[in-house]
Write an enzyme that holds these catalytic residues in place. Structure first.
Site, PDB file in Angstrom:
ATOM      1  N   VAL A 132      68.512  41.491  68.317  1.00 31.44           N
ATOM      2  CA  VAL A 132      68.276  41.385  66.884  1.00 31.44           C
ATOM      3  C   VAL A 132      69.078  42.491  66.214  1.00 31.44           C
ATOM      4  O   VAL A 132      69.283  43.560  66.785  1.00 31.44           O
ATOM      5  CB  VAL A 132      66.778  41.482  66.505  1.00 31.44           C
ATOM      6  CG1 VAL A 132      66.009  40.263  66.999  1.00 31.44           C
ATOM      7  CG2 VAL A 132      66.146  42.756  67.031  1.00 31.44           C
ATOM      8  N   SER A 133      69.542  42.219  65.014  1.00 31.77           N
ATOM      9  CA  SER A 133      70.465  43.134  64.343  1.00 31.77           C
ATOM     10  C   SER A 133      69.795  44.310  63.660  1.00 31.77           C
ATOM     11  O   SER A 133      70.426  45.339  63.451  1.00 31.77           O
ATOM     12  CB  SER A 133      71.301  42.380  63.310  1.00 31.77           C
ATOM     13  OG  SER A 133      72.094  41.416  63.949  1.00 31.77           O
ATOM     14  N   THR A 134      68.524  44.161  63.308  1.00 32.59           N
ATOM     15  CA  THR A 134      67.866  45.236  62.563  1.00 32.59           C
ATOM     16  C   THR A 134      66.497  45.556  63.158  1.00 32.59           C
ATOM     17  O   THR A 134      65.878  44.720  63.821  1.00 32.59           O
ATOM     18  CB  THR A 134      67.664  44.840  61.085  1.00 32.59           C
ATOM     19  OG1 THR A 134      66.737  43.750  61.015  1.00 32.59           O
ATOM     20  CG2 THR A 134      68.977  44.451  60.419  1.00 32.59           C
ATOM     21  N   GLN A 169      63.917  43.096  61.932  1.00 32.25           N
ATOM     22  CA  GLN A 169      63.827  41.862  62.711  1.00 32.25           C
ATOM     23  C   GLN A 169      63.057  42.089  64.010  1.00 32.25           C
ATOM     24  O   GLN A 169      62.345  41.209  64.477  1.00 32.25           O
ATOM     25  CB  GLN A 169      65.218  41.330  63.027  1.00 32.25           C
ATOM     26  CG  GLN A 169      65.955  40.791  61.828  1.00 32.25           C
ATOM     27  CD  GLN A 169      67.397  40.466  62.157  1.00 32.25           C
ATOM     28  OE1 GLN A 169      68.030  41.105  62.991  1.00 32.25           O
ATOM     29  NE2 GLN A 169      67.932  39.470  61.472  1.00 32.25           N
TER      30      GLN A 169
END
Length: 139
Positions: free
Chosen positions: A20-22, A25
């Protein structure tokens, strides 16, 4: 589930990879959903995973997950022979590997396949190998 350091040596491995990018998330459903899809695939196909590697906060648009994350480590371990030919990399969908420009994404995809590491997308059960049949699904 253990990391790659604790995984068996001298045989092909089954590796689960989630990204996941963040951090936001990560606190939501993203990582849990990816784990659940991978576990369902393994149960349905009677596969035991050897390692779970996850990237949180590393962008697949910029390739940061390759420079600083676990996917970069997976690529390094494929290159140096720690992850042997015949291994399987299970991801939720192809965008977990890359969201870069198509040329860059395909280079990365084929870099894994060229080392005889199968890519499985758990969301749909597709297996990508160098046999030519599975790659046709991409076109």
């Amino acid at each position: 589930m253990q990391g790659l350091d604790a995984a068996p040596r001298g045989r092909p491995l089954v590796i689960l990879y989630n990204r996941v990018s963040t951090e936001e998330q990560a606190s939501g459903e993203g990582v849990g959903r990816q784990r659940m899809n991978a576990e369902k695939y393994c149960v349905a196909n009677r596969i035991t995973a050897d390692a779970l590697l996850e990237d949180t906060g590393y962008s697949a648009y910029t390739g940061d997950h390759l420079k600083r994350g676990q996917l970069g480590r997976i690529l390094m371990e494929i290159s140096n022979g720690r992850i042997l030919p015949g291994s399987t990399l299970i991801i939720e969908s192809l965008d977990r590997i890359s969201r870069q420009q198509p040329f860059e994404a395909l280079k990365l995809f084929f870099q894994i396949l060229e080392k005889d590491v199968t890519i499985v997308t758990s969301i749909d059960g597709h297996r990508y190998t160098t046999d030519g049949n599975s790659v046709d699904r991409m076109l």
